[in-house]
Design an enzyme around this catalytic site. Structure first.
Site, PDB file in Angstrom:
ATOM      1  N   CYS A  34      10.255   5.550  22.917  1.00 21.12           N
ATOM      2  CA  CYS A  34      11.251   6.065  22.005  1.00 21.12           C
ATOM      3  C   CYS A  34      11.981   6.793  22.501  1.00 21.12           C
ATOM      4  O   CYS A  34      13.503   6.553  22.731  1.00 21.12           O
ATOM      5  CB  CYS A  34      10.654   5.603  20.906  1.00 21.12           C
ATOM      6  SG  CYS A  34       9.670   3.672  20.852  1.00 21.12           S
ATOM      7  N   CYS A  66       7.002   7.945  19.724  1.00 18.72           N
ATOM      8  CA  CYS A  66       6.497   8.093  21.779  1.00 18.72           C
ATOM      9  C   CYS A  66       7.311   7.816  22.693  1.00 18.72           C
ATOM     10  O   CYS A  66       7.880   8.143  22.457  1.00 18.72           O
ATOM     11  CB  CYS A  66       5.340   6.513  21.831  1.00 18.72           C
ATOM     12  SG  CYS A  66       6.407   5.479  22.183  1.00 18.72           S
ATOM     13  N   HIS A  73       8.439  -1.558  18.701  1.00 20.12           N
ATOM     14  CA  HIS A  73       8.636  -0.300  18.167  1.00 20.12           C
ATOM     15  C   HIS A  73       9.460  -0.736  16.839  1.00 20.12           C
ATOM     16  O   HIS A  73      10.515  -1.061  17.467  1.00 20.12           O
ATOM     17  CB  HIS A  73       8.237   1.195  18.966  1.00 20.12           C
ATOM     18  CG  HIS A  73       7.254   0.939  19.826  1.00 20.12           C
ATOM     19  ND1 HIS A  73       6.645   2.577  20.335  1.00 20.12           N
ATOM     20  CD2 HIS A  73       6.251   0.324  20.495  1.00 20.12           C
ATOM     21  CE1 HIS A  73       5.287   1.950  21.185  1.00 20.12           C
ATOM     22  NE2 HIS A  73       5.611   0.923  20.715  1.00 20.12           N
ATOM     23  N   GLU A  91      11.341   1.460  16.347  1.00 18.28           N
ATOM     24  CA  GLU A  91      12.609   2.247  17.075  1.00 18.28           C
ATOM     25  C   GLU A  91      12.946   1.656  17.879  1.00 18.28           C
ATOM     26  O   GLU A  91      14.712   1.081  17.255  1.00 18.28           O
ATOM     27  CB  GLU A  91      12.259   3.777  18.045  1.00 18.28           C
ATOM     28  CG  GLU A  91      11.818   4.659  17.386  1.00 18.28           C
ATOM     29  CD  GLU A  91      10.369   4.268  17.265  1.00 18.28           C
ATOM     30  OE1 GLU A  91       9.360   5.768  17.051  1.00 18.28           O
ATOM     31  OE2 GLU A  91       9.512   3.654  16.584  1.00 18.28           O
TER      32      GLU A  91
END
Length: 154
Positions: A88, A85, A55, A57
């Protein structure tokens, strides 16, 4: 931080999201900032890397860890175009970031405000300050346009 500073760094996160989109990824981008300097950048890259954890992040925090030589990213601010999410959010707590600034809500996976407030769990040994809605319309429009093109097959 001032609204202008938050918008400036969110625009950098939007640039990362456009990089992800250029590579056929969902356009989500992130930058990690400390003392007014970007120390980590990330664009979603799950498809390209065959890595479900890639992701924006995660990528930004990994980049910052390498840049600083430390897995603790104390006194930093993470700017991300989409509400994080569960994975993260956990990473932010473990990295000890001070602040999260995000653009638009993630209606399916967001856990900062949309589906509970995981950063407010009393069991966490670290607190992350949150600012939401910075350039939300731009962040949302980028995602909406991407998914409309996906549905059309173009």
């Amino acid at each position: 931080m001032s609204d202008d500073v938050d918008e400036e760094f969110m625009r950098e996160a939007l640039n990362q999201a456009r990089i992800a989109e250029h590579h056929g990824e969902v356009p989500v981008g992130a930058v990690l900032v400390k003392d007014g300097v970007v120390i980590g950048c990330g664009a979603s890259s799950q498809i390209e890397s065959n890595d479900p954890s890639a992701h924006a992040e995660v990528t930004a925090l990994r980049d910052a860890g390498q840049c600083t030589g430390n897995y603790r990213l104390i006194d930093s601010t993470l700017y991300v175009t989409l509400e994080p999410c569960m994975m993260c959010v956990g990473l932010m707590v473990h990295a000890r970031i001070a602040r999260l600034v995000y653009g638009c809500a993630a209606l399916k996976t967001g856990v900062v405000h949309t589906h509970g407030e995981l950063l407010k769990w009393s069991s966490h040994n670290h607190r992350v300050e949150v600012t939401r809605g910075v350039l939300a319309d731009e962040c949302s429009a980028l995602l909406t346009a991407f998914f409309e093109r996906q549905r059309r097959g173009s």
